[in-house]
Design a protein around this motif. Structure first.
Motif, short mmCIF file in Angstrom:
data_model
loop_
_atom_site.label_atom_id
_atom_site.label_comp_id
_atom_site.label_asym_id
_atom_site.label_seq_id
_atom_site.Cartn_x
_atom_site.Cartn_y
_atom_site.Cartn_z
N ALA A 79 3.74 -22.00 54.11
CA ALA A 79 2.50 -21.42 54.65
C ALA A 79 1.42 -22.47 54.77
N LEU A 80 1.33 -23.39 53.79
CA LEU A 80 0.29 -24.40 53.82
C LEU A 80 0.55 -25.46 54.89
N THR A 81 1.82 -25.69 55.23
CA THR A 81 2.14 -26.71 56.24
C THR A 81 2.33 -26.12 57.63
N ALA A 82 2.34 -24.78 57.72
CA ALA A 82 2.54 -24.16 59.03
C ALA A 82 1.29 -24.35 59.87
N GLU A 83 1.52 -24.64 61.17
CA GLU A 83 0.39 -24.83 62.07
C GLU A 83 -0.13 -23.50 62.60
N GLU A 84 0.72 -22.52 62.71
CA GLU A 84 0.32 -21.22 63.21
C GLU A 84 0.64 -20.15 62.16
N SER A 85 -0.22 -19.16 62.12
CA SER A 85 -0.04 -18.00 61.22
C SER A 85 0.12 -18.41 59.77
N ALA A 86 -0.68 -19.38 59.33
CA ALA A 86 -0.59 -19.82 57.93
C ALA A 86 -0.99 -18.70 56.98
N GLY A 87 -2.01 -17.93 57.37
CA GLY A 87 -2.45 -16.84 56.49
C GLY A 87 -1.39 -15.77 56.32
N ALA A 88 -0.67 -15.45 57.41
CA ALA A 88 0.37 -14.42 57.33
C ALA A 88 1.51 -14.87 56.44
N TRP A 89 1.93 -16.15 56.57
CA TRP A 89 2.99 -16.65 55.70
C TRP A 89 2.54 -16.70 54.24
N LEU A 90 1.30 -17.06 54.03
CA LEU A 90 0.80 -17.11 52.66
C LEU A 90 0.71 -15.71 52.05
N ALA A 91 0.46 -14.71 52.90
CA ALA A 91 0.32 -13.34 52.40
C ALA A 91 1.63 -12.76 51.89
N VAL A 92 2.77 -13.27 52.41
CA VAL A 92 4.06 -12.74 51.97
C VAL A 92 4.74 -13.68 50.98
N ALA A 93 4.04 -14.70 50.53
CA ALA A 93 4.65 -15.67 49.61
C ALA A 93 4.88 -15.07 48.22
N TRP A 94 4.26 -13.94 47.89
CA TRP A 94 4.39 -13.34 46.56
C TRP A 94 5.60 -12.41 46.45
N LEU A 95 6.33 -12.20 47.57
CA LEU A 95 7.42 -11.23 47.55
C LEU A 95 8.52 -11.56 46.52
N PRO A 96 8.97 -12.80 46.35
CA PRO A 96 9.99 -13.06 45.32
C PRO A 96 9.54 -12.67 43.91
N SER A 148 12.47 -18.73 36.97
CA SER A 148 12.35 -20.06 37.60
C SER A 148 12.79 -20.01 39.06
N PHE A 149 13.91 -19.34 39.37
CA PHE A 149 14.34 -19.20 40.75
C PHE A 149 13.30 -18.40 41.55
N GLY A 150 12.70 -17.36 40.93
CA GLY A 150 11.68 -16.60 41.64
C GLY A 150 10.46 -17.44 41.95
N ILE A 151 10.03 -18.27 40.96
CA ILE A 151 8.87 -19.14 41.20
C ILE A 151 9.20 -20.19 42.25
N LEU A 152 10.46 -20.70 42.23
CA LEU A 152 10.87 -21.69 43.24
C LEU A 152 10.82 -21.08 44.64
N ALA A 153 11.33 -19.86 44.80
CA ALA A 153 11.29 -19.22 46.12
C ALA A 153 9.86 -18.97 46.55
N ALA A 154 9.00 -18.52 45.62
CA ALA A 154 7.59 -18.32 45.98
C ALA A 154 6.93 -19.64 46.33
N GLY A 155 7.30 -20.72 45.60
CA GLY A 155 6.73 -22.04 45.91
C GLY A 155 7.13 -22.52 47.29
N VAL A 156 8.38 -22.27 47.67
CA VAL A 156 8.83 -22.66 49.02
C VAL A 156 8.02 -21.91 50.07
N LEU A 157 7.80 -20.63 49.87
CA LEU A 157 7.03 -19.84 50.84
C LEU A 157 5.58 -20.32 50.91
N VAL A 158 5.01 -20.65 49.74
CA VAL A 158 3.61 -21.13 49.74
C VAL A 158 3.53 -22.49 50.44
N ALA A 159 4.48 -23.39 50.14
CA ALA A 159 4.46 -24.70 50.79
C ALA A 159 4.63 -24.57 52.30
#
Length: 286
Positions: A87-104, A74-85
């Motif tokens: 990435a989706l709200t970032a104005e710049e480099s959204a793809g790069a942030w989304l690409a590393v969202a699976w690390l947790p 659950s903590f791992g999914i929460l950390a991945a969810g934070v990274l995905v959120a």
């Protein structure tokens, strides 16, 4: 060997925790004071790390707790969810942030792989024993294959030799038959020829005046019928007669003869009976 699974998991865990903390501070720092964002990030990373440490303690004791595992994921999914959120709200480099969202989740999966490796790890002695068994099985299989190939080659050679010998015998028989046929044809021609018959009869003595003896062809095989067999197979003895003979031979000496001695004298006397009947007669009289 243990370092091959634990080091990647540790490295992935460190990167995931640093990345999660940085994203939480940057993302929430614009809406709340940065100390609050730092506490939130440390809380996510701390909970993830605490459940991981407790899982490792249970694994070292040979135990497992599904509730702790569920909390860790659950903590791992929460950390991945934070990274995905983020990435989706970032104005710049959204793809790069989304690409590393699976690390947790990747770090959690690496620790799962390491736990599985620990549960299936064997000592060097056991591994050497397994390698020895596998090598012995391979050796036996190789020897069996070599034996089968050798037997097949031997059988092939034998069949070839037998076939060639049979072919040679057939050729010799055919040649002999052809020679005999030619000789017989020559004799028949000589016998049937008028001039040849006159020449042959001129040198033979006449048995009766005025009668010329006839020249006969030679006969293949025996010229006289075989005499009938002089030795006919003796008729089978009846059980009564067999009992009498067996009893006479057995009691011919004192003490009575054993079965082996009686059977030997029975055969030496010229009598004939199967082993089953002879033993049955022995049982009846003895």
């Amino acid at each position: 060997m243990r370092a091959k699974t634990v080091l990647p998991a540790v490295a992935m865990t460190a990167v995931s925790m640093v990345l999660t903390l940085a994203v939480v501070v940057m993302w929430l720092g614009t809406a709340v004071p940065w100390p609050v964002a730092l506490v939130v990030g440390l809380g996510i990373d701390g909970g993830w790390l605490a459940t991981l440490a407790y899982e490792r303690r249970l694994a070292a004791q040979g135990d497992h707790n599904r509730a702790v595992t569920a909390v860790g994921w659950s903590f791992g999914i929460l950390a991945a969810g934070v990274l995905v959120a983020h990435a989706l709200t970032a104005e710049e480099s959204a793809g790069a942030w989304l690409a590393v969202a699976w690390l947790p989740l990747a770090a959690k999966a690496l620790w799962l792989v390491h736990a599985m490796w620990e549960r299936t790890a064997l000592t060097p002695v056991a591994l050497d024993a397994i390698r020895g068994i596998q090598q012995e099985a391979r050796d036996e299989a190789a020897v069996a294959r070599a034996r089968l190939r050798a037997e097949a080659a031997t059988e092939e050679t034998r069949l070839t030799a037998v076939t060639e010998a049979g072919a040679r015998v057939a050729r010799v028989q055919a040649k002999t038959a052809q020679t005999l046929s030619s000789a017989w044809s020559t004799l028949e021609t000589a016998r049937a020829g008028e001039e040849t018959g006159r020449a042959l009869t001129s040198v033979t003595a006449r048995v009766t005046p005025g009668v010329t003896p006839r020249w006969e062809l030679p006969v293949w095989g025996a010229t006289e019928p075989l005499a009938a067999r002089s030795l006919e197979s003796a008729p089978a003895l009846t059980d009564e007669a067999l009992d009498v003979i067996v009893d006479e031979i057995r009691t011919s000496e004192t003490p009575a003869l054993s079965y082996r001695e009686m059977a030997a004298r029975f055969r030496a006397a010229g009598h004939s009976a199967s082993e089953v009947r002879l033993r049955a007669a022995w049982k009846r009289v003895a």
